[in-house]
Design an enzyme around this catalytic site. Structure first.
Site, mmCIF file in Angstrom:
data_model
loop_
_atom_site.group_PDB
_atom_site.id
_atom_site.type_symbol
_atom_site.label_atom_id
_atom_site.label_comp_id
_atom_site.label_asym_id
_atom_site.label_seq_id
_atom_site.Cartn_x
_atom_site.Cartn_y
_atom_site.Cartn_z
ATOM 1 N N HIS A 9 -34.214 40.749 -3.616
ATOM 2 C CA HIS A 9 -34.171 40.271 -2.244
ATOM 3 C C HIS A 9 -32.886 39.484 -1.998
ATOM 4 O O HIS A 9 -32.424 38.753 -2.865
ATOM 5 C CB HIS A 9 -35.394 39.411 -1.936
ATOM 6 C CG HIS A 9 -36.659 40.196 -1.916
ATOM 7 N ND1 HIS A 9 -37.904 39.620 -2.046
ATOM 8 C CD2 HIS A 9 -36.883 41.526 -1.783
ATOM 9 C CE1 HIS A 9 -38.837 40.568 -1.989
ATOM 10 N NE2 HIS A 9 -38.240 41.731 -1.827
ATOM 11 N N GLU A 12 -27.104 39.022 3.051
ATOM 12 C CA GLU A 12 -25.740 39.438 2.748
ATOM 13 C C GLU A 12 -24.925 39.526 4.029
ATOM 14 O O GLU A 12 -25.410 40.024 5.042
ATOM 15 C CB GLU A 12 -25.794 40.801 2.041
ATOM 16 C CG GLU A 12 -24.465 41.342 1.572
ATOM 17 C CD GLU A 12 -24.654 42.601 0.710
ATOM 18 O OE1 GLU A 12 -25.267 42.485 -0.376
ATOM 19 O OE2 GLU A 12 -24.222 43.686 1.135
ATOM 20 N N PRO A 183 -29.114 49.590 1.480
ATOM 21 C CA PRO A 183 -28.298 48.634 0.735
ATOM 22 C C PRO A 183 -27.846 49.221 -0.603
ATOM 23 O O PRO A 183 -28.581 49.976 -1.244
ATOM 24 C CB PRO A 183 -29.253 47.454 0.502
ATOM 25 C CG PRO A 183 -30.429 47.705 1.382
ATOM 26 C CD PRO A 183 -30.508 49.178 1.583
ATOM 27 N N HIS A 209 -34.301 54.138 0.448
ATOM 28 C CA HIS A 209 -34.084 52.841 1.097
ATOM 29 C C HIS A 209 -33.117 51.975 0.291
ATOM 30 O O HIS A 209 -32.955 50.786 0.560
ATOM 31 C CB HIS A 209 -35.414 52.109 1.330
ATOM 32 C CG HIS A 209 -35.939 51.350 0.142
ATOM 33 N ND1 HIS A 209 -35.471 50.098 -0.190
ATOM 34 C CD2 HIS A 209 -36.883 51.640 -0.766
ATOM 35 C CE1 HIS A 209 -36.117 49.662 -1.260
ATOM 36 N NE2 HIS A 209 -36.963 50.580 -1.630
ATOM 37 N N GLY A 210 -32.439 52.553 -0.677
ATOM 38 C CA GLY A 210 -31.455 51.811 -1.458
ATOM 39 C C GLY A 210 -30.783 52.740 -2.443
ATOM 40 O O GLY A 210 -31.109 53.932 -2.527
#
Length: 286
Positions: A9, A12, A183, A209-210
């Site tokens: 988590h 940024e 991300p 998702h990443g």
């Protein structure tokens, strides 16, 4: 509420490094050189606890409904059963908590931008692009074998990527498709994509998702020193704050896949298309 948590988590601050779809970027309010803020946090252990509780309680439900499983971790119950409805309610509570948590963090980020930039630069205020939860089940209608069927899509390690015109998208995103936030690691790029019509056909409107890990957290802690990660990030112009050096080692950039390659594959499969690439300048890890 308003707490970041640990693990991967983060909050940024990034710079929009490159724009690939100027129309979609303009709709989202993104332009090269913009500062943007990403917030990745969840329900602060609530969702994990819900999962743990129901993995345990569903062991008897599996026997009761005569469900055969190859692995007890795949424990489940019919959606329309009392047990299934109880789980959905608990999961939704955790999701609501996570949304509220991110709203508080976003408010704090706006206050910080106000304090630093108001009166100094034009257009300093933060405008939300999108907020979405992952690692949860959603009741949706998808075409299966030529028929529209209501299904429960559980996106673990994935996020929604609904295409243009999909019901449920905000009016401003109807023409371009759903924003997809991908991300990378704290030392590499992140991406903003949009969902496509192809994703609705191939992946139940889903994409990654990443970047995804190539090294477990325990292995990363054995092979990487947090202090070295901090030095390397700062040498490349990225300011870093972390709750612990061990936690920083777990999230070292080398523990993750190359996000640019991952996004290239996603775009090549046409389940999401590129909008903008983001470059980190300041990272806070829980």
């Amino acid at each position: 509420l308003g707490t970041l948590g640990a693990g991967n988590h983060f909050i940024e601050v990034d710079v929009v490094d490159q724009v690939f779809d100027s129309h979609a970027a303009n709709v989202m309010g993104l332009a090269e050189g913009n500062l943007v803020v990403q917030i990745h946090c969840g329900s602060r252990g609530f969702g994990h606890q819900v999962c743990s509780d129901y993995v345990q309680s569903f062991q008897s439900a599996v026997r009761r409904y005569n469900i055969q499983l190859p692995d007890r971790e795949l424990v489940c119950a019919p959606l329309d059963s009392p047990e299934g409805q109880d789980y959905l309610a608990a999961m939704r509570c955790a999701a609501n908590y996570a949304f509220a948590n991110r709203q508080v963090l976003a408010h704090k980020a706006r206050l910080a931008f106000d304090q630093v930039f108001a009166g100094e630069v034009p257009d300093w205020d933060l405008v939300q692009v999108y907020d979405i939860a992952h690692n949860m089940g959603k009741i949706e209608t998808h075409v299966v074998a030529g028929k529209a069927i209501k299904v429960c899509v559980h996106r673990k390690g994935a996020t929604r990527a609904f295409g243009p015109g999909s019901p449920g998208l905000p009016p401003e995103y109807q023409p371009i498709g759903q924003p997809v936030l991908v991300p990378g690691s704290m030392g590499t790029a992140s991406w903003v994509l949009v969902g496509t019509e192809t994703s609705m056909q191939r992946s139940f409107g889903s994409t990654c998702h990443g970047a995804g890990r190539v090294m477990s957290r325990s292995r990363a802690k054995k092979e990487v020193r947090g202090e070295r990660v901090k030095q390397e990030l700062e040498a490349s112009g990225i300011q870093i704050r972390a709750g612990s050096m061990a936690g920083l080692a777990e999230e070292a950039p080398l523990a993750y896949k190359d996000v640019d390659s991952v996004v290239q594959i996603v775009a090549g499969a046409q389940i999401a298309s590129k909008v903008a690439r983001l470059r980190p300048v300041a990272v806070i890890k829980g």
